[in-house]
Write a protein that holds these residues in place. Structure first.
Motif, mmCIF file in Angstrom:
data_model
loop_
_atom_site.group_PDB
_atom_site.id
_atom_site.type_symbol
_atom_site.label_atom_id
_atom_site.label_comp_id
_atom_site.label_asym_id
_atom_site.label_seq_id
_atom_site.Cartn_x
_atom_site.Cartn_y
_atom_site.Cartn_z
ATOM 1 N N MET A 1 0.812 -1.196 0.000
ATOM 2 C CA MET A 1 0.000 0.000 0.000
ATOM 3 C C MET A 1 0.853 1.257 0.000
ATOM 4 O O MET A 1 0.408 2.293 0.436
ATOM 5 C CB MET A 1 -0.950 -0.004 1.192
ATOM 6 N N SER A 2 2.075 1.140 -0.429
ATOM 7 C CA SER A 2 2.971 2.292 -0.569
ATOM 8 C C SER A 2 3.345 2.942 0.752
ATOM 9 O O SER A 2 3.577 4.136 0.811
ATOM 10 C CB SER A 2 2.356 3.340 -1.499
ATOM 11 N N LEU A 3 3.408 2.181 1.833
ATOM 12 C CA LEU A 3 3.812 2.730 3.125
ATOM 13 C C LEU A 3 5.249 2.328 3.420
ATOM 14 O O LEU A 3 5.631 1.181 3.232
ATOM 15 C CB LEU A 3 2.909 2.208 4.252
ATOM 16 N N ASP A 40 -3.445 8.436 4.791
ATOM 17 C CA ASP A 40 -3.676 9.088 3.497
ATOM 18 C C ASP A 40 -2.906 8.392 2.377
ATOM 19 O O ASP A 40 -3.435 8.197 1.281
ATOM 20 C CB ASP A 40 -3.270 10.562 3.567
ATOM 21 N N ALA A 41 -1.655 8.000 2.657
ATOM 22 C CA ALA A 41 -0.851 7.305 1.644
ATOM 23 C C ALA A 41 -1.482 5.974 1.282
ATOM 24 O O ALA A 41 -1.541 5.586 0.111
ATOM 25 C CB ALA A 41 0.579 7.097 2.147
ATOM 26 N N ALA A 42 -1.955 5.243 2.270
ATOM 27 C CA ALA A 42 -2.586 3.943 2.012
ATOM 28 C C ALA A 42 -3.857 4.118 1.196
ATOM 29 O O ALA A 42 -4.098 3.382 0.239
ATOM 30 C CB ALA A 42 -2.890 3.228 3.323
ATOM 31 N N LYS A 43 -4.670 5.092 1.556
ATOM 32 C CA LYS A 43 -5.919 5.339 0.819
ATOM 33 C C LYS A 43 -5.655 5.735 -0.625
ATOM 34 O O LYS A 43 -6.457 5.460 -1.502
ATOM 35 C CB LYS A 43 -6.734 6.426 1.506
ATOM 36 N N GLY A 44 -4.518 6.371 -0.882
ATOM 37 C CA GLY A 44 -4.183 6.790 -2.225
ATOM 38 C C GLY A 44 -3.446 5.745 -3.041
ATOM 39 O O GLY A 44 -3.168 5.958 -4.225
ATOM 40 N N SER A 45 -3.137 4.608 -2.444
ATOM 41 C CA SER A 45 -2.373 3.587 -3.162
ATOM 42 C C SER A 45 -3.229 2.873 -4.203
ATOM 43 O O SER A 45 -4.439 2.747 -4.064
ATOM 44 C CB SER A 45 -1.800 2.558 -2.192
ATOM 45 N N LYS A 46 -2.576 2.426 -5.241
ATOM 46 C CA LYS A 46 -3.261 1.716 -6.327
ATOM 47 C C LYS A 46 -3.930 0.436 -5.804
ATOM 48 O O LYS A 46 -5.019 0.081 -6.224
ATOM 49 C CB LYS A 46 -2.296 1.373 -7.449
#
Length: 53
Positions: A1-3, A40-46
């Motif tokens: 999730m891009s974290l 926010d980063a997780a919510k924005g991940s593909k």
């Protein structure tokens, strides 16, 4: 999730106390907290967007 994983400088007690319960802490931890920025980063991940986040 891009974290990114969170590293803790245990010589800095204030920082360690803030980060020790973070879900993304490196190593063996039982943390479950995420910062607002991590959420926010997780919510924005593909990955999340693809599966309905």
């Amino acid at each position: 999730m891009s974290l990114d994983h969170v590293e803790i400088d245990y010589s800095n007690e204030k920082q360690a106390a803030q980060r020790v319960k973070n879900l993304m802490t490196i190593g063996l931890s039982a943390g479950s907290d995420l910062t607002g920025q991590q959420i926010d980063a997780a919510k924005g991940s593909k990955l999340v967007k693809r599966f309905g986040g």
